[in-house]
Structures are given as C-alpha cells and as structure tokens.
Design a protein around this motif. Structure first.
Motif, short mmCIF file in Angstrom:
data_model
loop_
_atom_site.label_atom_id
_atom_site.label_comp_id
_atom_site.label_asym_id
_atom_site.label_seq_id
_atom_site.Cartn_x
_atom_site.Cartn_y
_atom_site.Cartn_z
N PRO A 157 -12.08 7.39 1.14
CA PRO A 157 -10.91 6.60 0.77
C PRO A 157 -11.23 5.54 -0.29
O PRO A 157 -12.40 5.20 -0.48
CB PRO A 157 -10.50 5.93 2.09
CG PRO A 157 -11.79 5.82 2.85
CD PRO A 157 -12.57 7.05 2.50
N ASP A 160 -9.79 -0.58 -0.72
CA ASP A 160 -8.63 -1.47 -0.81
C ASP A 160 -8.68 -2.61 0.19
O ASP A 160 -7.68 -3.31 0.38
CB ASP A 160 -7.33 -0.68 -0.68
CG ASP A 160 -7.17 0.01 0.67
OD1 ASP A 160 -8.15 0.01 1.46
OD2 ASP A 160 -6.09 0.55 0.94
N LYS A 171 -2.48 -0.99 -2.28
CA LYS A 171 -2.91 -0.39 -1.03
C LYS A 171 -3.00 1.12 -1.19
O LYS A 171 -2.05 1.76 -1.65
CB LYS A 171 -1.94 -0.74 0.10
CG LYS A 171 -1.95 -2.22 0.47
CD LYS A 171 -0.96 -2.52 1.59
CE LYS A 171 -0.98 -4.01 1.95
NZ LYS A 171 0.01 -4.32 3.01
N LYS A 172 -4.16 1.67 -0.82
CA LYS A 172 -4.45 3.10 -0.91
C LYS A 172 -4.34 3.63 -2.35
O LYS A 172 -4.33 4.84 -2.56
CB LYS A 172 -3.54 3.91 0.02
CG LYS A 172 -3.73 3.59 1.48
CD LYS A 172 -2.84 4.47 2.36
CE LYS A 172 -3.05 4.15 3.83
NZ LYS A 172 -2.20 5.00 4.71
N GLU A 225 -1.79 3.59 -4.15
CA GLU A 225 -0.53 4.33 -4.26
C GLU A 225 0.50 3.67 -5.17
O GLU A 225 1.57 4.23 -5.40
CB GLU A 225 0.06 4.53 -2.87
CG GLU A 225 -0.77 5.45 -1.98
CD GLU A 225 -0.23 5.57 -0.57
OE1 GLU A 225 0.62 4.72 -0.18
OE2 GLU A 225 -0.64 6.51 0.15
#
Length: 417
Positions: free
Chosen positions: A100, A103, A130-131, A133
């Motif tokens: 991942p 973040d 976040k992520k 995205e």
C-alpha cells in the motif's frame, strides 16, 4: 573505519580553493580529518587509489521508486539502495509508489527504518491524499513529523483543484512541500505515447502536450492564489518550461524537475514498439528535448531526476498499450548527464536540491562528515546489460552512449566501491 583517498581530483565548483585540485583526503570514523597534497597512510587505514579518481559532494536523486513493500520482485529497498550507492547517489527521495501507499506516519517510519544505516540515505515521500485516491487529504502533518520530505500521489494528477488549494494552504503551517503531477487525465485519456507524427504513424493513442501544459497552468494559478511550496515533477514539453519560467518571474515558490530520459530520447524511439521506452510523461519531440536542456542551463528547471522505476519483465513483455510505464535510471544517470552537459555542469546538477527537501547541505571540508561520490569522468562506453545492477532490467538506455564511470560512495560512515 579509516579511509585514505589518494590523488583525488575534487570537483566542487562552489569552492575555488579546492575545485579541480588533486588532493589526498583522510577520513576517520566518517569525518574528513585532513585534506592535503600528500598524506601518509596511518595504520589500520583502507587505501583508495583508483584510476583517474575524481570526487564530489554526494549526489541527490529527487525521484526514485523501488518495489518494497508490495512489489519486492521488482526491487527491495536494501538492494535498491545498494544500486543507488553504486550509481553514485548518497541520498535519494523515495516516491510514494509502494503498495500500500505511504499515507500515514507509521508507513513513513517503516520506510525510514528499512533504509536505515545504508551507504545511501533514504528520504520517503508520503501521499498527498488518503490511499492516493485524490479525494481527501492524508495525514500530512503527522507524516512530516515522522520524516516525510514531500507529499505526492505518485504519477497521478490532483484532479480536484480545490483539494490542491487546500493542500497548499494547509502545508504552509509546517513548511510542507506539495507535489503535483503534470498531466490532465481526462485529456490524456487512454493515450500511451506523445501525440504527434510518430503516434499517428504507429497507430498508438496519443497524449497531447496540452495534457501537461493545461495541468501546469491550472496549478500555477492556484499557487499564485494560495502561496505555499509547489513542486512539479518530470515536466516534458517546451511550453511547460515557459509556463514555469513565467511563474518564477512572478515570484511564486515553484520548482520543477525533468527525467533524464526526456533529455536523451524522443518519441522516434518508439518505432520498434519497445516497451522499455514507455514512460509517463511520454517521450516527446526533438524541439521539446532542446527546450528542456535549455531550461536546465538557464535555471528554469531546478532538478534532474533519474525517475528510476523498476518494472518486472512480465509487465513489460506485453503489447505496448498494456505495458507498465517506467524505466530504470540510476545506473545510467551519471554517464548520460556527463555525455550531455560535461563534468562541471553535471556535478552541479547532481548535487542540487537538498535545501528544497529540508535536507542538510554538506561540504567537503576538514571537520565535516564525509558525504562523497567517487568516479572517473573520462571513460566512454555504450550502456549494456552488464551495467544494470537492478533486479529488474527495464532500461531504455541500452546501447546509449555514456561518458563517465562511477566507483561508488563514502557516506554514513560506510564505503561502497
């Protein structure tokens, strides 16, 4: 460890007393103890006496990817830092390209710990959102405190202009550096190559220069409104250079970088559909390459990065449209730059950028910590598979002319040559 460098020519354009002088340099326990015309080696000292040895301050790369965590088959952090050191880099800024993505502050701490104690220092970025995205801001302040040097959704545009506005305003509270990738995804669409004669001839879907320039223009308007610190990574068009030059004339706090491969290759290299030449942003035209090189020389472009992105063979040995973007760049960085710019300008390029990322500016001086790159700038050769040290082998520089060989680094009380 004690180290004695014999007859090392010091390339340090900012220090007239030492620049291009040949000196012996004694390093004890990671600190430069003595610089003199001749030094006798004390006992228990490693002697470094290499052909045509030149040294400079250690080099910084402002944009590197490895694979760990998530894609260790591409490159682990430990091996990636070994490659960086053997390529002459004492410091690298690690892209937020893991899986991942980093973040949170704990993600940043993990990356720092994985890079701790190596000859090359690792400075991680955190994601901007976040992520990654592009919807909500990530924990920027906490990541900054944990050691993140910038915030970047890797190779993704900040599509929401209000989100960029808020990020620039918020980051000013803790001197945060915001990255914004220069590519409008709607205009890019499903493009895979520069939109022009070559893409049309080859039947490849094009990415117009407008996709980059429109994004940069928008981001600069927002920066003018908000203030703050903005970095635009890996620009690729002549008009982008003009936009950033005008912004700097206005006094905006903006910096930018260019990938080395965008200074060497053009979209003409796509004629054989070699997926090693598929990168983001794409290779552009000869006119763009000329403008980018001029932008480096006149200071409009602040930094040159390897944009090193290891990709395993399964993701490259497919149809051009489906191949992953990215090329190796660390191993070929010095040879390619020295071939274009010559020694002194190349060293100036490779030693810039520390203050922008909040890193310490070191010097070659008695009493200072040793942070040194060792190299021979005169060796000429063609880059081959045997020059690739990375786990992945996706280099677009195979067969390219190089000038200069890196021996290694002395840094962090380590020597790797």
């Amino acid at each position: 460890m004690n180290i004695l460098l014999k007859a090392a020519r010091i390339v340090c354009p900012d220090n007239k007393e030492l620049h291009l002088k040949k000196r012996d340099i004694l390093i004890k326990k990671g600190t430069i103890e003595k610089i003199a015309a001749t030094i006798d080696a004390p006992s228990n000292t490693k002697l470094v006496d290499l052909k045509n040895l030149h040294i400079s301050l250690g080099w910084l790369d402002t944009g590197v990817s490895f694979g760990e965590p998530g894609h260790e088959e591409r490159e682990t952090i430990a091996h990636g830092l070994y490659v960086a050191a053997k390529s002459g880099f004492t410091d690298i800024i690690l892209y937020s390209s893991t899986e991942p993505v980093p973040d949170t502050s704990s993600d940043v701490v993990f990356l720092k710990e994985r890079g701790h104690g190596k000859p090359t220092r690792l400075y991680p970025m955190g994601t901007l959102t976040k992520k990654g995205e592009g919807k909500d801001l990530a924990e920027l302040f906490d990541m900054k405190n944990a050691g993140a040097v910038a915030f970047y959704d890797f190779k993704k545009q900040v599509a929401n202009p209000n989100l960029l506005k808020i990020a620039l305003q918020y980051a000013q509270n803790f001197d945060g550096l915001v990255f914004s990738f220069p590519q409008d995804g709607n205009i890019k669409g499903v493009g895979v190559a520069h939109e022009g004669i070559m893409s049309t001839t080859l039947g490849l879907k094009g990415i117009p220069s407008l996709a980059e320039e429109l994004q940069i223009a928008r981001d600069l308007f927002i920066l003018e409104y908000t203030g703050g610190k903005l970095h635009i990574p890996t620009i690729s068009t002549s008009e982008s250079v003009k936009l950033i030059a005008n912004a700097k004339k206005k006094g905006l706090d903006v910096t930018c970088s260019v990938a080395i491969h965008n200074l060497v290759h053009t979209d003409e290299m796509l004629s054989d559909f070699d997926t090693n030449f598929k990168v983001s942003p794409p290779l552009r035209t000869k006119q763009d390459v000329k403008a980018l090189i001029k932008g480096i020389k006149d200071g409009t472009i602040d930094y040159v990065t390897s944009d090193h992105i290891p990709i395993d063979v399964e993701e490259k040995r497919v149809e051009f449209d489906n191949a992953a973007d990215g090329s190796l760049g660390l191993e070929s960085a010095f040879g390619a730059l020295n071939h274009i710019f010559g020694l002194e300008e190349t060293i100036s390029i490779l030693t810039k950028g520390h203050s922008r990322f909040g890193l310490q500016n070191l010097v070659i001086k008695e009493g200072e910590k040793a942070c040194i790159t060792l190299f021979d700038p005169e060796v000429e050769y063609s880059f081959g598979v045997d020059h690739i040290l990375s786990t992945s082998k996706n280099s677009m520089f195979l067969g390219a002319p190089m000038k200069g060989k890196v021996y290694g680094v002395i840094n962090n009380d380590h020597i790797l040559i």
